[in-house]
Design a protein around this motif. Structure first.
Motif, PDB file in Angstrom:
ATOM      1  N   SER A  72       0.842  -1.190   0.000  1.00 46.74           N
ATOM      2  CA  SER A  72       0.000   0.000   0.000  1.00 46.74           C
ATOM      3  C   SER A  72       0.883   1.248   0.000  1.00 46.74           C
ATOM      4  CB  SER A  72      -0.895   0.007   1.247  1.00 46.74           C
ATOM      5  OG  SER A  72      -0.118   0.226   2.411  1.00 46.74           O
ATOM      6  N   PRO A  73       0.365   2.377  -0.500  1.00 46.40           N
ATOM      7  CA  PRO A  73       1.161   3.614  -0.510  1.00 46.40           C
ATOM      8  C   PRO A  73       1.658   3.993   0.883  1.00 46.40           C
ATOM      9  CG  PRO A  73      -0.780   3.870  -1.900  1.00 46.40           C
ATOM     10  CD  PRO A  73      -0.936   2.558  -1.187  1.00 46.40           C
ATOM     11  N   LEU A  74       0.816   3.817   1.924  1.00 46.59           N
ATOM     12  CA  LEU A  74       1.236   4.159   3.278  1.00 46.59           C
ATOM     13  C   LEU A  74       2.359   3.236   3.737  1.00 46.59           C
ATOM     14  CD1 LEU A  74       0.957   5.738   5.865  1.00 46.59           C
ATOM     15  CD2 LEU A  74      -0.921   4.219   6.560  1.00 46.59           C
ATOM     16  N   ALA A  75       2.256   1.952   3.379  1.00 45.74           N
ATOM     17  CA  ALA A  75       3.310   1.004   3.758  1.00 45.74           C
ATOM     18  C   ALA A  75       4.625   1.371   3.093  1.00 45.74           C
ATOM     19  CB  ALA A  75       2.901  -0.419   3.371  1.00 45.74           C
ATOM     20  N   ARG A  76       4.580   1.765   1.825  1.00 43.73           N
ATOM     21  CA  ARG A  76       5.796   2.183   1.119  1.00 43.73           C
ATOM     22  C   ARG A  76       6.413   3.414   1.778  1.00 43.73           C
ATOM     23  NH1 ARG A  76       6.844  -0.258  -3.634  1.00 43.73           N
ATOM     24  NH2 ARG A  76       5.167  -1.422  -4.634  1.00 43.73           N
ATOM     25  N   LYS A  77       5.551   4.360   2.133  1.00 45.99           N
ATOM     26  CA  LYS A  77       6.040   5.594   2.751  1.00 45.99           C
ATOM     27  C   LYS A  77       6.704   5.294   4.091  1.00 45.99           C
ATOM     28  CE  LYS A  77       4.502  10.115   4.437  1.00 45.99           C
ATOM     29  NZ  LYS A  77       3.342  11.009   4.642  1.00 45.99           N
ATOM     30  N   LEU A  78       6.051   4.459   4.918  1.00 43.72           N
ATOM     31  CA  LEU A  78       6.610   4.120   6.227  1.00 43.72           C
ATOM     32  C   LEU A  78       7.901   3.332   6.098  1.00 43.72           C
ATOM     33  CD1 LEU A  78       3.402   3.136   8.255  1.00 43.72           C
ATOM     34  CD2 LEU A  78       4.830   5.162   8.553  1.00 43.72           C
ATOM     35  N   ALA A  79       7.938   2.396   5.134  1.00 41.16           N
ATOM     36  CA  ALA A  79       9.148   1.594   4.936  1.00 41.16           C
ATOM     37  C   ALA A  79      10.328   2.480   4.559  1.00 41.16           C
ATOM     38  CB  ALA A  79       8.905   0.541   3.853  1.00 41.16           C
ATOM     39  N   GLN A  80      10.070   3.477   3.694  1.00 44.07           N
ATOM     40  CA  GLN A  80      11.130   4.408   3.308  1.00 44.07           C
ATOM     41  C   GLN A  80      11.562   5.248   4.509  1.00 44.07           C
ATOM     42  OE1 GLN A  80      10.046   7.122   0.174  1.00 44.07           O
ATOM     43  NE2 GLN A  80      12.144   7.745  -0.202  1.00 44.07           N
ATOM     44  N   GLU A  81      10.603   5.671   5.311  1.00 44.94           N
ATOM     45  CA  GLU A  81      10.900   6.489   6.488  1.00 44.94           C
ATOM     46  C   GLU A  81      11.717   5.711   7.519  1.00 44.94           C
ATOM     47  OE1 GLU A  81       8.377   8.497  10.167  1.00 44.94           O
ATOM     48  OE2 GLU A  81       7.442   8.301   8.186  1.00 44.94           O
ATOM     49  N   TYR A  82      11.384   4.429   7.694  1.00 41.76           N
ATOM     50  CA  TYR A  82      12.078   3.594   8.674  1.00 41.76           C
ATOM     51  C   TYR A  82      13.338   2.956   8.123  1.00 41.76           C
ATOM     52  CZ  TYR A  82       7.591   3.778  11.209  1.00 41.76           C
ATOM     53  OH  TYR A  82       6.462   4.189  11.853  1.00 41.76           O
ATOM     54  N   GLY A  83      13.565   3.088   6.800  1.00 42.75           N
ATOM     55  CA  GLY A  83      14.742   2.469   6.206  1.00 42.75           C
ATOM     56  C   GLY A  83      14.640   0.957   6.119  1.00 42.75           C
ATOM     57  N   ILE A  84      13.439   0.449   5.847  1.00 46.03           N
ATOM     58  CA  ILE A  84      13.205  -0.996   5.773  1.00 46.03           C
ATOM     59  C   ILE A  84      12.971  -1.398   4.319  1.00 46.03           C
ATOM     60  CG2 ILE A  84      11.692  -2.888   6.492  1.00 46.03           C
ATOM     61  CD1 ILE A  84      11.031  -1.271   8.992  1.00 46.03           C
ATOM     62  N   ASP A  85      13.644  -2.446   3.889  1.00 46.33           N
ATOM     63  CA  ASP A  85      13.488  -2.966   2.533  1.00 46.33           C
ATOM     64  C   ASP A  85      12.190  -3.762   2.466  1.00 46.33           C
ATOM     65  OD1 ASP A  85      13.667  -4.011   0.025  1.00 46.33           O
ATOM     66  OD2 ASP A  85      15.643  -4.916   0.272  1.00 46.33           O
ATOM     67  N   LEU A  86      11.288  -3.358   1.586  1.00 46.21           N
ATOM     68  CA  LEU A  86      10.001  -4.048   1.461  1.00 46.21           C
ATOM     69  C   LEU A  86      10.172  -5.519   1.093  1.00 46.21           C
ATOM     70  CD1 LEU A  86       7.858  -1.337  -0.373  1.00 46.21           C
ATOM     71  CD2 LEU A  86       7.482  -2.219   1.921  1.00 46.21           C
ATOM     72  N   ALA A  87      11.267  -5.834   0.405  1.00 47.55           N
ATOM     73  CA  ALA A  87      11.488  -7.220  -0.009  1.00 47.55           C
ATOM     74  C   ALA A  87      11.682  -8.149   1.180  1.00 47.55           C
ATOM     75  CB  ALA A  87      12.690  -7.304  -0.939  1.00 47.55           C
ATOM     76  N   THR A  88      11.993  -7.578   2.364  1.00 47.53           N
ATOM     77  CA  THR A  88      12.223  -8.397   3.549  1.00 47.53           C
ATOM     78  C   THR A  88      10.954  -8.587   4.375  1.00 47.53           C
ATOM     79  OG1 THR A  88      12.813  -6.483   4.937  1.00 47.53           O
ATOM     80  CG2 THR A  88      14.589  -7.529   3.667  1.00 47.53           C
ATOM     81  N   ILE A  89       9.830  -8.017   3.914  1.00 53.37           N
ATOM     82  CA  ILE A  89       8.583  -8.059   4.680  1.00 53.37           C
ATOM     83  C   ILE A  89       7.585  -9.007   4.018  1.00 53.37           C
ATOM     84  CG2 ILE A  89       6.658  -6.693   5.560  1.00 53.37           C
ATOM     85  CD1 ILE A  89       8.451  -4.256   5.542  1.00 53.37           C
ATOM     86  N   THR A  90       6.922  -9.824   4.818  1.00 51.91           N
ATOM     87  CA  THR A  90       5.850 -10.689   4.334  1.00 51.91           C
ATOM     88  C   THR A  90       4.526  -9.976   4.510  1.00 51.91           C
ATOM     89  OG1 THR A  90       7.080 -12.668   4.948  1.00 51.91           O
ATOM     90  CG2 THR A  90       4.717 -12.919   4.594  1.00 51.91           C
ATOM     91  N   GLY A  91       3.810  -9.781   3.412  1.00 50.17           N
ATOM     92  CA  GLY A  91       2.548  -9.066   3.465  1.00 50.17           C
ATOM     93  C   GLY A  91       1.411  -9.916   4.003  1.00 50.17           C
ATOM     94  N   THR A  92       0.525  -9.307   4.794  1.00 50.72           N
ATOM     95  CA  THR A  92      -0.627 -10.012   5.343  1.00 50.72           C
ATOM     96  C   THR A  92      -1.938  -9.446   4.799  1.00 50.72           C
ATOM     97  OG1 THR A  92      -0.712  -8.524   7.275  1.00 50.72           O
ATOM     98  CG2 THR A  92       0.617 -10.535   7.469  1.00 50.72           C
ATOM     99  N   GLY A  93      -1.837  -8.474   3.887  1.00 49.73           N
ATOM    100  CA  GLY A  93      -3.025  -7.895   3.309  1.00 49.73           C
ATOM    101  C   GLY A  93      -3.604  -8.767   2.206  1.00 49.73           C
ATOM    102  N   PRO A  94      -4.665  -8.308   1.543  1.00 51.34           N
ATOM    103  CA  PRO A  94      -5.276  -9.075   0.454  1.00 51.34           C
ATOM    104  C   PRO A  94      -4.266  -9.411  -0.635  1.00 51.34           C
ATOM    105  CG  PRO A  94      -6.654  -7.198   1.082  1.00 51.34           C
ATOM    106  CD  PRO A  94      -5.357  -7.031   1.797  1.00 51.34           C
TER     107      PRO A  94
END
Length: 412
Positions: A125-147
């Motif tokens: 989600s756009p909010l998840a992308r924004k937070l990941a960038q803010e926290y310095g977290i690579d989205l590729a390392t996160i398992t999504g639980t959304g739809p």
């Protein structure tokens, strides 16, 4: 009209970039700001975002291709829209990799068995992308639980909490790619980062006449200083102050007295820099990177802790910008957390010195009356002899020793 996507210039010295991976495929729709591809430069890996919303009409360069800056790498537009074609090849002549030609372009990777694979775009989600960038977290390392496995805000927050728990560990773990049976006895191509490290280190060792100054310091007061700072810095920043954070501040104080140690040699003369910008070597899986804390002389230890923690976390996630790894005037390399007693380091061009820090260990020391166990630390200064002479290096190390053994000297 189809919108061009170009290879951006991500730094003053950048002339070309390597496309590490594509996050999209031809025919997929993207929104403005979505990540399109990852670029490896001579300094850092960065994601390039889409300049417009639309359909990815054509991808002109495959993964692994080296592309000059400002070169068009893809087109985005409306479905069915034509893209420019510079010309056709002669009958039977094959197009070069990444060349803009009519017809299909293979953008998939092939395994040894010939099976084609494609890199899926990360759903978030756009909010998840924004937070990941803010926290310095690579989205590729996160398992999504959304739809549909989509990464949502809660997933990023969960990953952030996990990182905060991990950062409390005093000894970092650097993961290395395992040596599998498939690569034993074979030549494995160098990564872009390893190529650049090799080139820069050979250049430094060849062009800079290194000499080394060893200094043992009593670290009892340094240990006490950190113990006293821990609750204060944690209250202000929520972070645990490290020995490296303290060393950055103390070294900056010593450098202000000995500006030759953070000057640079050029054919025209010696460049004396306006500020003390200290780089800190950070170990990564396929090499190392040196994020820079700028204008250290103006910052408190709490500010340094906050900034350095952020830089290190984003370095490990591959999220640093070119500006954050350039402009250094001095470097600190600390292997003490790995139990290393002492080592020599190669100067990071165009700097003139680098400080290598060993572990703080209890050793028997004669205090003038008795032999007692005291905390001891080994420091090794590497200097460019074209700028720095032995006497200046020795005086710098003496003053640094005084600051670390008598912290109140920082107030002078």
């Amino acid at each position: 009209m189809a919108r061009e996507v170009i290879m951006p210039k991500l730094g003053l010295t950048m002339e070309e970039g390597v496309i590490n991976k594509w996050f999209v495929r031809e025919g997929e729709r993207v929104e403005k700001g979505d990540p399109l591809f990852e670029v490896a430069t001579d300094k850092v890996n960065m994601e390039v975002e889409s300049p417009a919303s639309g359909v990815v009409l054509k991808i002109l360069y495959p993964e692994g291709a080296t592309v000059p800056i400002t070169e068009v790498v893809a087109y985005i537009g409306e479905e069915g829209e034509e893209v420019p074609v510079p010309g056709k090849k002669a009958p039977g002549e094959q197009p070069e990799a990444g060349e803009r030609v009519a017809g299909e372009q293979v953008m998939t990777q092939k395994t040894e068995t010939g099976t084609e694979t494609a890199k899926e775009r990360i759903k978030a989600s756009p909010l998840a992308r924004k937070l990941a960038q803010e926290y310095g977290i690579d989205l590729a390392t996160i398992t999504g639980t959304g739809p549909g496995g989509r990464i949502v805000k809660e997933d990023v927050e969960r990953a952030k909490r996990a990182l905060e728990e991990a950062k409390k560990q005093e000894i970092p773990v650097v993961e290395e790619a395992p040596v599998t049976e498939e690569v034993k006895g074979k030549v494995v191509p160098l990564s872009r980062m390893r190529q650049i490290i090799a080139q820069r280190m050979v250049e430094s060792a060849r062009t800079k006449p290194h000499f080394f100054v060893f200094q043992e310091i009593l670290a009892e007061e340094l240990v006490k200083m950190r113990e006293r700072l821990l609750p204060l810095v944690e209250k202000e920043t929520g972070l645990r102050v490290s020995y490296t954070d303290i060393l950055v501040k103390v070294v900056a104080k010593a450098l202000e007295r000995y500006p030759l140690l953070y000057a640079s040699f050029t054919e025209e003369g010696i460049v004396f820099h306006e500020h003390v910008n200290i780089g800190v070597a950070v170990a990564l899986e396929d090499g190392l990177i040196v994020p820079v804390v700028k204008e250290v002389e103006r910052k408190s230890i709490a500010q340094i802790t906050r900034e350095l923690h952020d830089l290190v976390e984003r370095a490990k996630a591959g999220k640093l910008t070119p500006e954050e790894i350039s402009g250094g005037t001095f470097t600190i390399s600390n292997l003490g957390m790995f139990g290393v007693d002492a080592f020599t380091a190669i100067i990071n061009p165009p700097e003139s010195a680098i400080l290598a820090c060993g572990a703080i260990k209890k050793k028997p020391v004669f205090d003038g009356k008795d032999i007692v166990p005291l905390a001891v630390m080994e420091l090794v200064l590497s200097c460019d002899h074209r700028i720095v002479d032995g006497a200046v290096a020795a005086q710098f190390m003496q003053f640094l020793k005084t600051l670390l053994e008598e912290p109140f000297a920082l107030l002078l």
